[in-house]
Each structure stands twice: as C-alpha cells, then as structure tokens.
Design an enzyme around this catalytic site. Structure first.
Site, mmCIF file in Angstrom:
data_model
loop_
_atom_site.group_PDB
_atom_site.id
_atom_site.type_symbol
_atom_site.label_atom_id
_atom_site.label_comp_id
_atom_site.label_asym_id
_atom_site.label_seq_id
_atom_site.Cartn_x
_atom_site.Cartn_y
_atom_site.Cartn_z
ATOM 1 N N ASP A 1 -4.182 16.159 -35.928
ATOM 2 C CA ASP A 1 -4.507 16.577 -37.290
ATOM 3 C C ASP A 1 -4.776 15.304 -38.082
ATOM 4 O O ASP A 1 -3.857 14.509 -38.320
ATOM 5 C CB ASP A 1 -3.338 17.364 -37.888
ATOM 6 C CG ASP A 1 -3.675 17.960 -39.256
ATOM 7 O OD1 ASP A 1 -4.745 17.648 -39.801
ATOM 8 O OD2 ASP A 1 -2.849 18.734 -39.777
ATOM 9 N N ALA B 1 -6.059 14.215 -41.560
ATOM 10 C CA ALA B 1 -6.393 14.719 -42.895
ATOM 11 C C ALA B 1 -6.541 13.610 -43.926
ATOM 12 O O ALA B 1 -6.926 13.890 -45.065
ATOM 13 C CB ALA B 1 -5.306 15.698 -43.362
ATOM 14 N N LYS C 1 -9.214 15.221 -48.907
ATOM 15 C CA LYS C 1 -8.644 14.047 -49.566
ATOM 16 C C LYS C 1 -9.644 12.907 -49.669
ATOM 17 O O LYS C 1 -9.892 12.376 -50.748
ATOM 18 C CB LYS C 1 -7.384 13.578 -48.828
ATOM 19 C CG LYS C 1 -6.170 14.472 -49.016
ATOM 20 C CD LYS C 1 -6.215 15.669 -48.115
ATOM 21 C CE LYS C 1 -4.965 16.533 -48.243
ATOM 22 N NZ LYS C 1 -5.057 17.750 -47.423
#
Length: 395
Positions: A208, A210, A243
């Site tokens: 993951d 991010a 983000k």
C-alpha cells in the site's frame, strides 16, 4: 427485513473530528484527521492541478465512460511513477480505482479470487481501514509485530519472526513508505531481508503506497516497492493519488498486479476489469486525467515536483522543530524519534489517558493511540503541543 440490522461501530477518527468541530475553544488544534494542511490550516489545490483543470476544461468534449479499467494513459503514467521500469510494462496489469481505498479493497478481492482461503498478514498497528475492510470481507488476518512501543521504531526482529509463518497463498501487507499510523519505516537493508524471507516462504507481497513523495522524495519513497516488485514472482500494489497530488475528493487510485511470468498478465488484467465491473463498473476519471496530464507535461510536472518537495520539506522542518522543543522542555531525547519518522504521521508513545488529558486541558486533538498528523501543525502551534506533552509526561 431491515429490523435485523445492528448498529455498527463508528470510525474513531471520524468521531474525533466531530468532537473537534463541537469544541467551542478558539485555540483548538486538530492533529487527528489524516489530511495534509499548510501553515494556514488549509488543504490547498496544487498549482499544477489547477492549471491542468483549466486546460481540461478548455479541451474536454465528452463525459462518456473511458472503460472498465480507466484510461490506459493513467495506468502507464502511474506505473512509471511508482515502478520506473524495474519490471517490464507487459508484466503489470492495472486498473483505476476510486482512491487508494478502492485499490486496497479490489486488491483483497483479487487475492481472494486467487485463493479462497487467503490469509492476510497485517502489521501491528496498521491503517485502521485495512482491518475494517478485511473484517467486513471475512478474510482471515494474521497480525505481525511492527511498532516497538519503547523505542517508537520498528520491531524488526519480531516482524521477521512473525512473517516466517507465512506460506504460499498468503498475502503480506506492507506499507511502501511513510507507515500509517506510526511514521516508523524500514531501511533498505531491512527491506532486502524482507524480500529474502518472502522468497523463502512463497507468500505474496501487497504494498500500500499512499504517500510517495511525502517522506524522502519521489524515488526514495518508491525504492522499497521497486525492490519488492523486481525481486519476487508476484506483487500487488495499491497506489493513491490523494495526498501527493492533493486531490482527496477526486478519489483517484490505481491497483497494479505484477507477474514476472508475463503469460499471466492477460488473465490478471481480465480479473481486474471483472472486479471493477462487479463493484462500480467504470472508475472515476476526472482526477485520473489530471494526474495523467501533470505527469506527462514537462511544465506541469515541474510545478508539481517543486510544490510536492516544498510540502515534504515543510513536514520535515516541523518534525525537527517538535523534536527540538520536546528535548528542551523535557530535558531528554525521549521524543527524538519524531525527527527520524517520515510522512504525515508519528505515534508518540503516550497512553490513552495522556491523550485524553491533552485534549481536555489543551484542546489538542489526536487519535487515542497518540498518532498525530504532523501536517496539522505549524511553527506557532509546535511549542503549544510540546508544552502540553511535556506537562503530561512530567506529571
């Protein structure tokens, strides 16, 4: 039939946000919500995104669907950003998703289709939504040690001991960079040991990622993901654009499935398209198109990289300032780890009682496990937080 439904537990972070909104004190500080904010407390629209939107508004002539897996140009641009050619493009199946969360959910679904009895190894702690989604899907989770509460670093020996129990057909969930919620990350030597262990056990890594660009820079933050993807037969990668492009509400993510055996790519690709069809048919395109434009246009990309670097450095400056303030106020280097952590978050090692006391006495809101969003601070509020922490640890 609706009478059979039961009330479900609320999201603790969302509940904290409501408490913050209801607090009448003017000097309150929100360090709970996981969203980047600048020094003025605003989550800005990046210049490159605004410029891309203007160009898109002028050029776009249709809002029709773009396909089950989204625009292939978006996949190509994101695969290059994350993997940068460490594996052949033909080894990567991909599909656009509604945000990084959508990519995570589809990844778990993909793994379960490959192995109905899949187990997912999850760090302790991890992003709470990982566990929530896995529980909802009734997928077995196996916790592995990660965060050392004493040092506020990585319990690497414990992690490796626990991951040794993984086997073929299992998935090991890893954070590519900027571990959420702790901020504590593996170094590259440790990542190499993780890769060697995964090669030995035969488990499949799922990464993951991010926060690429929020830690040590775009390439450094992707280095671990690239190492894993290039070293193992299969890798699942869930990437978020929320983000690093600042497009939270556009819900823009990409799921990648890497198979070194490129004869598997077509089946992997078809499976991803099938899963998109079952869950939401066509993924959103607006954010994905903006990301594609930014990554493929030299001027837009230059502006984006500059602004992203300013964002990263501002968080590092706040980390160092907070570590220095706490050392001055407590007379110890107990909180020196804050400057070593990376990304938006750090877990401070305070008790839930300490967190409550800080909230009640100082109107500073952080998650109960003492996770703080560094980006929720500015140079003026850092001393306020340091004072509050120093008071509770000295009492």
């Amino acid at each position: 039939m609706f009478e059979t439904l039961k009330e479900l537990p609320g999201d603790k972070i969302l509940a904290l946000m409501q408490l913050y909104r209801d607090d009448p004190r003017e000097a309150k500080i929100d360090l709970g919500v996981g969203v980047y904010k600048n020094a003025d407390g605003v989550t800005p629209v990046m210049k490159a995104i605004k410029d891309a939107e203007k160009q898109l508004w002028e050029a776009e002539i249709t809002k029709t669907y773009v396909g089950l897996i989204g625009d292939p140009a978006f996949s190509d641009a994101m695969i290059k950003l994350v993997l940068d050619g460490v594996v052949e493009r033909k080894a990567v199946a991909s599909a656009a998703t509604p945000g990084g969360t959508g990519a995570v959910r589809q990844a778990f679904d993909f793994a379960r289709m490959a192995n109905r009895n899949v187990r997912v190894f999850v760090s302790t702690p991890t992003w709470p939504n990982h566990l929530s989604i896995l529980k909802h899907m009734e997928i077995e989770t196996v916790p592995y040690r990660y965060f050392d509460e004493e040092t506020c670093g990585v319990d690497f020996d414990g992690m490796m001991a626990d991951l040794a129990a993984a086997k073929p057909g299992d998935v090991v969930l890893l954070h590519g960079c900027c571990h959420n919620p702790t901020g504590a990350n593996l170094n590259m030597a440790q990542w190499q040991e993780v890769v060697a262990l995964l090669q030995k056990t035969g488990a499949t890594p799922m990464i993951d990622i991010a926060y690429q660009g929020f830690g040590d820079g775009l390439d450094d933050d992707a280095a671990a993901t690239r190492l894993v993807a290039s070293s193992l037969p299969e890798t699942i990668i869930a990437a978020s654009c929320s983000k690093n492009f600042g497009i939270y509400r556009e819900r823009t993510g990409l799921l990648m499935v890497v198979s070194q055996d490129t004869s598997r790519t077509a089946i992997n690709q078809g499976t991803l398209a099938y899963l998109n069809r079952q869950n939401y048919s066509f993924p959103p395109d607006h954010g994905a198109r903006l990301v594609t434009m930014v990554l493929n246009d030299d001027a837009l990309r230059g502006d984006w990289v500059t602004e992203l670097e300013e964002t990263r450095l501002s968080m590092l400056t706040l980390r160092q300032q907070l570590a220095d303030e706490l050392q001055a106020k407590t007379g110890s280097n107990r909180f020196g780890f804050i400057a070593q952590h990376r990304g938006m978050f750090s877990r401070l090692g305070l008790s839930e009682a300490d967190v409550l006391k800080i909230r009640e006495s100082h109107a500073i809101y952080m998650v109960g496990d003492s996770r703080i969003n560094i980006a929720g601070l500015n140079s003026k509020t850092v001393p306020v937080l340091a004072d509050a922490i120093a008071q509770v640890v000295k009492s």
